[in-house]
Design a protein around this motif. Sequence first.
Motif, mmCIF file in Angstrom:
data_model
loop_
_atom_site.group_PDB
_atom_site.id
_atom_site.type_symbol
_atom_site.label_atom_id
_atom_site.label_comp_id
_atom_site.label_asym_id
_atom_site.label_seq_id
_atom_site.Cartn_x
_atom_site.Cartn_y
_atom_site.Cartn_z
ATOM 1 N N GLU A 146 -23.181 6.529 6.413
ATOM 2 C CA GLU A 146 -22.448 6.438 5.271
ATOM 3 C C GLU A 146 -21.657 5.155 5.187
ATOM 4 N N ILE A 147 -21.518 4.550 3.957
ATOM 5 C CA ILE A 147 -20.570 3.428 3.889
ATOM 6 C C ILE A 147 -19.489 3.523 2.753
ATOM 7 N N VAL A 148 -18.360 2.871 2.785
ATOM 8 C CA VAL A 148 -17.482 2.883 1.784
ATOM 9 C C VAL A 148 -17.896 2.100 0.543
ATOM 10 N N THR A 149 -18.180 2.894 -0.484
ATOM 11 C CA THR A 149 -18.834 2.310 -1.634
ATOM 12 C C THR A 149 -17.753 1.689 -2.699
ATOM 13 N N GLU A 150 -16.555 2.558 -2.811
ATOM 14 C CA GLU A 150 -15.582 2.471 -3.955
ATOM 15 C C GLU A 150 -14.464 3.014 -3.635
ATOM 16 N N ILE A 151 -13.406 2.277 -3.994
ATOM 17 C CA ILE A 151 -12.047 2.962 -3.446
ATOM 18 C C ILE A 151 -11.079 2.675 -4.866
ATOM 19 N N ARG A 152 -10.746 4.181 -5.371
ATOM 20 C CA ARG A 152 -9.985 4.107 -6.535
ATOM 21 C C ARG A 152 -8.388 4.285 -6.278
ATOM 22 N N PHE A 153 -7.719 3.288 -6.604
ATOM 23 C CA PHE A 153 -6.182 3.412 -6.460
ATOM 24 C C PHE A 153 -5.552 3.920 -7.925
ATOM 25 N N PRO A 154 -5.111 4.981 -7.859
ATOM 26 C CA PRO A 154 -4.118 5.230 -9.045
ATOM 27 C C PRO A 154 -2.734 4.215 -9.184
ATOM 28 N N ILE A 155 -2.592 3.583 -10.145
ATOM 29 C CA ILE A 155 -1.509 2.322 -10.164
ATOM 30 C C ILE A 155 -0.154 2.964 -10.252
ATOM 31 N N PRO A 156 0.551 2.450 -9.228
ATOM 32 C CA PRO A 156 2.033 2.996 -9.352
ATOM 33 C C PRO A 156 3.009 2.394 -10.388
ATOM 34 N N GLU A 157 4.035 3.156 -10.416
ATOM 35 C CA GLU A 157 4.846 2.505 -11.561
ATOM 36 C C GLU A 157 5.655 1.426 -10.875
ATOM 37 N N ALA A 158 5.671 1.726 -9.608
ATOM 38 C CA ALA A 158 6.665 0.494 -8.668
ATOM 39 C C ALA A 158 6.017 0.688 -7.456
ATOM 40 N N SER A 159 5.827 -0.582 -6.744
ATOM 41 C CA SER A 159 5.179 -0.523 -5.415
ATOM 42 C C SER A 159 5.489 -1.857 -4.765
ATOM 43 N N ASN A 160 5.380 -1.752 -3.589
ATOM 44 C CA ASN A 160 5.449 -3.036 -2.745
ATOM 45 C C ASN A 160 5.063 -2.816 -1.346
ATOM 46 N N TYR A 161 4.433 -3.763 -0.606
ATOM 47 C CA TYR A 161 4.083 -3.953 0.583
ATOM 48 C C TYR A 161 4.956 -5.033 1.531
ATOM 49 N N GLN A 162 5.426 -4.414 2.574
ATOM 50 C CA GLN A 162 5.859 -5.523 3.494
ATOM 51 C C GLN A 162 5.273 -5.355 4.738
ATOM 52 N N LYS A 163 4.841 -6.723 5.321
ATOM 53 C CA LYS A 163 4.272 -6.787 6.493
ATOM 54 C C LYS A 163 5.129 -7.699 7.611
ATOM 55 N N PHE A 164 5.606 -6.992 8.671
ATOM 56 C CA PHE A 164 6.106 -8.030 9.769
ATOM 57 C C PHE A 164 4.893 -8.398 10.483
ATOM 58 N N VAL A 165 4.586 -9.809 10.255
ATOM 59 C CA VAL A 165 3.138 -10.365 10.814
ATOM 60 C C VAL A 165 3.470 -10.330 12.321
ATOM 61 N N GLN A 166 2.351 -10.163 12.973
ATOM 62 C CA GLN A 166 2.170 -10.700 14.420
ATOM 63 C C GLN A 166 1.889 -11.916 14.462
ATOM 64 N N PRO A 167 2.463 -12.723 14.995
ATOM 65 C CA PRO A 167 2.192 -14.115 14.546
ATOM 66 C C PRO A 167 0.837 -14.912 15.005
ATOM 67 N N ALA A 168 0.244 -14.380 15.927
ATOM 68 C CA ALA A 168 -1.167 -14.878 16.379
ATOM 69 C C ALA A 168 -2.276 -14.335 15.739
ATOM 70 N N SER A 169 -2.312 -12.767 15.405
ATOM 71 C CA SER A 169 -3.410 -12.266 14.925
ATOM 72 C C SER A 169 -3.343 -12.250 13.464
#
Lengths: 157, 265
Positions: free
Chosen positions: B159-182
Motif C-alpha cells: 500500500e502507498i499513501v495516495t492522498e491526504i485530506r486536511f479539513p481547514i481549521p478556523e485558526a492554526s499554527n505550527y511551532q517547531k523547535f529545530v534540532q540545529p543539525a538535522s
Amino acid sequence: MPTISMTVNGKPVSAEAEGRTLLVQFLRETLGLTGTHVGCDTSQCGACVVHVDGQSVKACTMFAGEAEGADVTTIEGLAPGEGELHPIQEAFRDNHGLQCGFCTPGMVMTAADLLKRNASPTEAEIREYLEGNLCRCTGYQNIVKAIQDAAGRMAAE
Amino acid sequence: MYEFELVKPASLAEAIEALKAEEAQPLGGGQTLIPTLKQRLAQPGSLVSLAGIPELVGVEVKGKVVNIKGATPHARVAELTASAFPALAAMADNIGDPAVRHRGTIGGSLANNDPAACYPAAALACGATLVLTGPEGAREIVADDYFQGMFATDLGEGEIVTEIRFPIPEASNYQKFVQPASRFAMVGVFVAKYADGVRVAVTGASEEGVFRWTEAETALTADFSPAALESLSVPAEGMMGDIHASPEYRAHLVGVMTRRAVAAS
C-alpha cells in the motif's frame, strides 16, 4: 544494465547505469563532470547540489534513473560560454566567497536557484536558503555578501 | 548500497502492480530512504519510484478541505496551500532545506512516520483523512487510527499513501523547535482550532511518536489563549532523551511550543 538518458547542460546524454547509481555518481564518473562534489554523502552538506528541471536537488540523494528524461544543470553548465563566468561565479570571486572551494559548486547552484525565485533576497532570506549548504572555511559572511552582490549584478543586466 | 532494481511506473496502477514483486518497496522523494539505503539499513529487491507519476502530484482545495496527492513534494505543498491553509504551507516550507523540499514528499513522510517529522503533527492535529491505495484498491483512514507509534502506521503490504485530506481549521499554527543539525523537530506542536473544538498534536517528543495532548485540547477548547495552558504540563516520562535534549527538556518544550502556537494562531 538499463540505459539512462537525460539532458545535461543542454546536451542530450545517454549511458548505462545500475538502478542504484546516484545522480552525482552518474555525473562525475559516467559523464566526467567532476565539478559537482561529493562532500558528506549523507544529504547534509550540499556540495553536490545541481538543478533538475530547474530546481535545486542534492545529487547524492537522487538516483540517476529518477532523472531519466530530465533537464539537469551542473556547475559546468552555469556560465554563458567558454572562458566566461556566470555573474554569481564572478561575485564569489570578487567577494572572496570561497577559500578551499570544495563547497563552492553547491553554494553557487543553490544561490542560482534562490535568485531565480527571489531576485533581491534579504540577508536573512539568503542565510535561510543556504540552510542545506555547509562551508567550513568562510564563516558564510563572504558567501552571503557574494550572493547579495550577484543579485545586484543580475538586476543590472 | 545493496543491489536493487529501480522501477519507474507511469501510472498508479502500474506502481501498485510493481509493488506486488517480492521485496519491492515504494520510493517517494528518497530523502530518508536513500540515506537509509546507503547505510545498508534496508535491502529492497526493487524500488518503485512514485515521483514521476503525474496523478500522484497536486493540491486541490474543495470548500473547507485541502486534498494533497501523496507524491507532492514539500516545496509544492508550500506553494499550493499558501492561500487556503497558510499554517500548513509554512510548516512545509520549513522542512529540511530547499533541496530536500524539492524532492521529499508528504506521502513519504507520512508513510515513514519518523517520530520527529513535521507532517504527522499536521495530519493528527487536523484529523486528516489518509487515502491508502494497494492491491485491494483504495481505502480511507483517519489520522488517529493511522499512526501507531514510532515508524509504525496502518499501511499494509503493497500500500502507498495516495492522498491526504486536511479539513481547514478556523485558526492554526505550527511551532517547531529545530534540532540545529538535522532540521527535524526537537519538539514540534501543531494547534488547530475547529468549530467543534481544538486539537493539539506533538511531534519530536514522545517515544511513542506523534501524539495528541488532550489536556491542552480541553483547556484550549474552553479558552483559546496561551493563558489557558499556564497550569498544564506533560510528564517527562515517555519522552525521548538524547544528546540534544533530555526527556525533561522535551516535556518543557511541549508546553512552550504549544503556547507559542496558540499565540501565533
